[in-house]
Design a protein around this motif. Structure first.
Motif, PDB file in Angstrom:
ATOM      1  N   LEU A   1       0.851  -1.196   0.000  1.00 37.21           N
ATOM      2  CA  LEU A   1       0.000   0.000   0.000  1.00 37.21           C
ATOM      3  C   LEU A   1       0.881   1.238   0.000  1.00 37.21           C
ATOM      4  N   ILE A   2       0.479   2.228  -0.810  1.00 37.74           N
ATOM      5  CA  ILE A   2       1.211   3.491  -0.896  1.00 37.74           C
ATOM      6  C   ILE A   2       0.263   4.610  -0.477  1.00 37.74           C
ATOM      7  N   HIS A   3       0.655   5.350   0.543  1.00 32.41           N
ATOM      8  CA  HIS A   3      -0.186   6.462   1.003  1.00 32.41           C
ATOM      9  C   HIS A   3       0.125   7.736   0.226  1.00 32.41           C
ATOM     10  N   ALA A   4      -0.906   8.316  -0.358  1.00 34.56           N
ATOM     11  CA  ALA A   4      -0.840   9.682  -0.891  1.00 34.56           C
ATOM     12  C   ALA A   4      -1.780  10.500  -0.023  1.00 34.56           C
ATOM     13  N   TRP A   5      -1.230  11.457   0.688  1.00 35.15           N
ATOM     14  CA  TRP A   5      -2.076  12.253   1.587  1.00 35.15           C
ATOM     15  C   TRP A   5      -2.926  13.248   0.808  1.00 35.15           C
ATOM     16  N   GLY A   6      -2.705  13.345  -0.517  1.00 40.60           N
ATOM     17  CA  GLY A   6      -3.519  14.184  -1.391  1.00 40.60           C
ATOM     18  C   GLY A   6      -3.287  13.782  -2.835  1.00 40.60           C
ATOM     19  N   TYR A   7      -4.245  14.120  -3.720  1.00 32.30           N
ATOM     20  CA  TYR A   7      -4.164  13.688  -5.122  1.00 32.30           C
ATOM     21  C   TYR A   7      -2.915  14.228  -5.825  1.00 32.30           C
ATOM     22  N   VAL A   8      -2.456  15.399  -5.419  1.00 29.45           N
ATOM     23  CA  VAL A   8      -1.314  16.012  -6.094  1.00 29.45           C
ATOM     24  C   VAL A   8      -0.064  15.143  -5.974  1.00 29.45           C
ATOM     25  N   MET A   9      -0.026  14.254  -4.989  1.00 27.27           N
ATOM     26  CA  MET A   9       1.138  13.392  -4.786  1.00 27.27           C
ATOM     27  C   MET A   9       1.112  12.153  -5.685  1.00 27.27           C
ATOM     28  N   THR A  10      -0.043  11.832  -6.245  1.00 20.14           N
ATOM     29  CA  THR A  10      -0.173  10.575  -6.984  1.00 20.14           C
ATOM     30  C   THR A  10       0.541  10.588  -8.331  1.00 20.14           C
ATOM     31  N   TYR A  11       0.730  11.776  -8.934  1.00 16.97           N
ATOM     32  CA  TYR A  11       1.341  11.839 -10.266  1.00 16.97           C
ATOM     33  C   TYR A  11       2.773  11.303 -10.242  1.00 16.97           C
ATOM     34  N   ALA A  12       3.543  11.720  -9.238  1.00 18.89           N
ATOM     35  CA  ALA A  12       4.922  11.246  -9.118  1.00 18.89           C
ATOM     36  C   ALA A  12       4.950   9.751  -8.838  1.00 18.89           C
ATOM     37  N   MET A  13       3.972   9.263  -8.090  1.00 17.63           N
ATOM     38  CA  MET A  13       3.908   7.832  -7.785  1.00 17.63           C
ATOM     39  C   MET A  13       3.710   7.004  -9.049  1.00 17.63           C
ATOM     40  N   VAL A  14       2.743   7.404  -9.853  1.00 18.85           N
ATOM     41  CA  VAL A  14       2.450   6.668 -11.083  1.00 18.85           C
ATOM     42  C   VAL A  14       3.623   6.748 -12.052  1.00 18.85           C
ATOM     43  N   GLU A  15       4.258   7.927 -12.128  1.00 15.81           N
ATOM     44  CA  GLU A  15       5.428   8.086 -13.000  1.00 15.81           C
ATOM     45  C   GLU A  15       6.566   7.163 -12.587  1.00 15.81           C
ATOM     46  N   CYS A  16       6.629   6.830 -11.294  1.00 16.18           N
ATOM     47  CA  CYS A  16       7.677   5.934 -10.807  1.00 16.18           C
ATOM     48  C   CYS A  16       7.204   4.483 -10.753  1.00 16.18           C
ATOM     49  N   GLY A  17       6.164   4.167 -11.487  1.00 17.83           N
ATOM     50  CA  GLY A  17       5.762   2.774 -11.652  1.00 17.83           C
ATOM     51  C   GLY A  17       4.806   2.236 -10.616  1.00 17.83           C
ATOM     52  N   ALA A  18       4.225   3.089  -9.777  1.00 16.53           N
ATOM     53  CA  ALA A  18       3.281   2.603  -8.775  1.00 16.53           C
ATOM     54  C   ALA A  18       2.001   2.114  -9.439  1.00 16.53           C
ATOM     55  N   ASP A  19       1.513   0.970  -9.013  1.00 16.73           N
ATOM     56  CA  ASP A  19       0.229   0.446  -9.468  1.00 16.73           C
ATOM     57  C   ASP A  19      -0.869   1.301  -8.831  1.00 16.73           C
ATOM     58  N   PRO A  20      -1.717   1.971  -9.635  1.00 14.26           N
ATOM     59  CA  PRO A  20      -2.755   2.833  -9.054  1.00 14.26           C
ATOM     60  C   PRO A  20      -3.640   2.115  -8.041  1.00 14.26           C
ATOM     61  N   SER A  21      -3.807   0.801  -8.195  1.00 11.19           N
ATOM     62  CA  SER A  21      -4.658   0.060  -7.260  1.00 11.19           C
ATOM     63  C   SER A  21      -4.029  -0.042  -5.871  1.00 11.19           C
ATOM     64  N   LYS A  22      -2.722   0.223  -5.771  1.00  6.93           N
ATOM     65  CA  LYS A  22      -2.034   0.196  -4.477  1.00  6.93           C
ATOM     66  C   LYS A  22      -2.064   1.550  -3.763  1.00  6.93           C
ATOM     67  N   ILE A  23      -2.491   2.602  -4.459  1.00  2.00           N
ATOM     68  CA  ILE A  23      -2.435   3.948  -3.899  1.00  2.00           C
ATOM     69  C   ILE A  23      -3.717   4.262  -3.132  1.00  2.00           C
ATOM     70  N   MET A  24      -3.562   4.687  -1.899  1.00  2.00           N
ATOM     71  CA  MET A  24      -4.704   5.153  -1.097  1.00  2.00           C
ATOM     72  C   MET A  24      -4.558   6.653  -0.918  1.00  2.00           C
ATOM     73  N   THR A  25      -5.505   7.411  -1.456  1.00  2.00           N
ATOM     74  CA  THR A  25      -5.441   8.872  -1.406  1.00  2.00           C
ATOM     75  C   THR A  25      -6.392   9.390  -0.340  1.00  2.00           C
ATOM     76  N   LEU A  26      -5.811   9.745   0.798  1.00  2.00           N
ATOM     77  CA  LEU A  26      -6.611  10.227   1.926  1.00  2.00           C
ATOM     78  C   LEU A  26      -5.676  10.844   2.956  1.00  2.00           C
ATOM     79  N   PRO A  27      -5.936  12.072   3.393  1.00  2.00           N
ATOM     80  CA  PRO A  27      -5.086  12.659   4.446  1.00  2.00           C
ATOM     81  C   PRO A  27      -5.308  11.966   5.775  1.00  2.00           C
ATOM     82  N   LYS A  28      -4.283  11.992   6.625  1.00  2.00           N
ATOM     83  CA  LYS A  28      -4.419  11.406   7.963  1.00  2.00           C
ATOM     84  C   LYS A  28      -5.497  12.135   8.751  1.00  2.00           C
ATOM     85  N   GLY A  29      -5.598  13.426   8.515  1.00  2.00           N
ATOM     86  CA  GLY A  29      -6.579  14.228   9.222  1.00  2.00           C
ATOM     87  C   GLY A  29      -5.993  14.894  10.457  1.00  2.00           C
TER      88      GLY A  29
END
Length: 352
Positions: A119-147
């Motif tokens: 599982l890869i935590h993205a605390w916001g959507y803006v962080m997901t672009y770099a993740m996908v560019e580095c080969g992250a499987d989108p299904s492994k990304i959870m986009t949600l701030p800790k709060g």
């Protein structure tokens, strides 16, 4: 259940993450981290010792390992015997700086980590672009701030200054990436213009002495107060007593510090970065200013102070956004529920 956290436990973001998981799991988290060292060479030695400690440990087994920053502790997590591995990207990309040899090897490590963790935590959507560019499987990304804990960060009425003299607050650690020098120079400009305003700088770091010296050099001791490091539990009170919030880093992920300011009615003045644009509409619910521009920062502060009531609706909308999207209690329940789902799936595979 056994849970291990790899990361810098003194950081407020890390503490929030651990506290949330401990609350939901009922388990005390074990921690491991590299000792702090101001010298880059010494820190490299510490990292190598830490790696060997992880890689050639006595075979301790964990149910969950949580790691902060894919290019360091996330890499170490690959060598821990654990059923599931969770890594959180710290900035908009962990491969920073993005140029030169450093950027090349960090992207290599990041790609390796993202392919192997669960599982890869993205605390916001803006962080997901770099993740996908580095080969992250989108299904492994959870986009949600800790709060954040909204019981601690209560809201105050907008555009009614809490103090005889308006107070701005800075809550980022005293390291070069946060550009405190620019903030001090902005307050020097405001003093020269005759604008009556005070700045509280809360936090510690390697630049503390240098910044104190600069305050003296600029002759702004009557305007800027370096309050040093405080307990994170005391921070809400400081924010509630402040009128506006300043953060001018040159790179940024999804800032919990910004959410804390938004929740208390502090008017945000932050650098114009993609991560901040996701939450701030400049001139409405905050100001976006260029990086390394003390004059533009001073202009933004002065504009807010001259007509604060103009931003009342924006300040109220900031609080609503935090209540609806950044509630610590609700978000951590969802985050830990995902950990349990992954763990259950892994246990099924082990039985089969």
């Amino acid at each position: 259940m056994r849970i291990l956290f790899l990361g810098e436990t003194y950081r407020a973001d890390a503490l929030t993450w651990m506290r949330g998981v401990e609350k939901e799991s009922g388990v005390k988290i074990c921690t491991m981290e590299v000792p702090f060292a101001p010298s880059r060479l010494k820190r490299l030695v510490y990292f190598l010792k830490f790696f060997f400690r992880i890689a050639f440990s006595s075979g301790e087994k964990w149910d969950i390992v949580m790691a902060e920053r894919s290019t360091s502790y996330g890499f170490f997590a690959l060598f821990v015997q654990s059923k599931i591995r969770v890594v959180a990207q710290q900035g908009i990309t962990d491969a920073y700086p993005e140029t030169g040899f450093s950027g090349v090897y960090k992207r290599f490590v990041q790609r390796l980590v993202y392919k192997r963790v669960d599982l890869i935590h993205a605390w916001g959507y803006v962080m997901t672009y770099a993740m996908v560019e580095c080969g992250a499987d989108p299904s492994k990304i959870m986009t949600l701030p800790k709060g954040i804990n909204l019981n601690l960060y209560s809201h105050v009425r907008p555009f009614e200054f809490n103090n005889t003299i308006p107070i701005g607050i800075v809550t980022r650690s005293l390291s070069s990436i946060y550009n405190h020098h620019d903030i001090l120079n902005a307050f020097k400009i405001l003093k020269d213009r005759g604008v009556n305003v005070i700045c509280w700088i809360v936090g510690g770091g390697v630049l503390e002495k240098e910044l104190r010296d600069l305050v003296s050099t600029l002759d702004i001791k009557d305007r800027v107060v370096l309050q040093g490091k405080i307990d994170n539990d005391l921070l809400p009170e400081k924010l509630i007593k402040s009128d506006f919030y300043i953060a001018v880093p040159e790179t940024e992920g999804v800032s919990a510090s910004l959410f804390e300011a938004m929740s208390t009615g502090c008017f945000p003045i932050v650098t114009d970065l993609p991560s901040n644009r996701a939450f701030i509409r400049s001139g409405i619910n905050g100001f976006l200013v260029p990086v390394h521009s003390p004059t533009r920062l001073a202009d933004a502060i002065q504009e807010f102070l001259e007509e604060p009531e103009r931003f009342s609706n924006g300040i109220l909308s900031n609080r609503r956004y935090v209540e609806e999207n950044v509630n610590f209690e609700e978000n951590m329940k969802l985050i830990f529920k995902e950990y349990l789902r992954l763990l259950a799936n892994k246990n099924k595979k082990c039985v089969v």
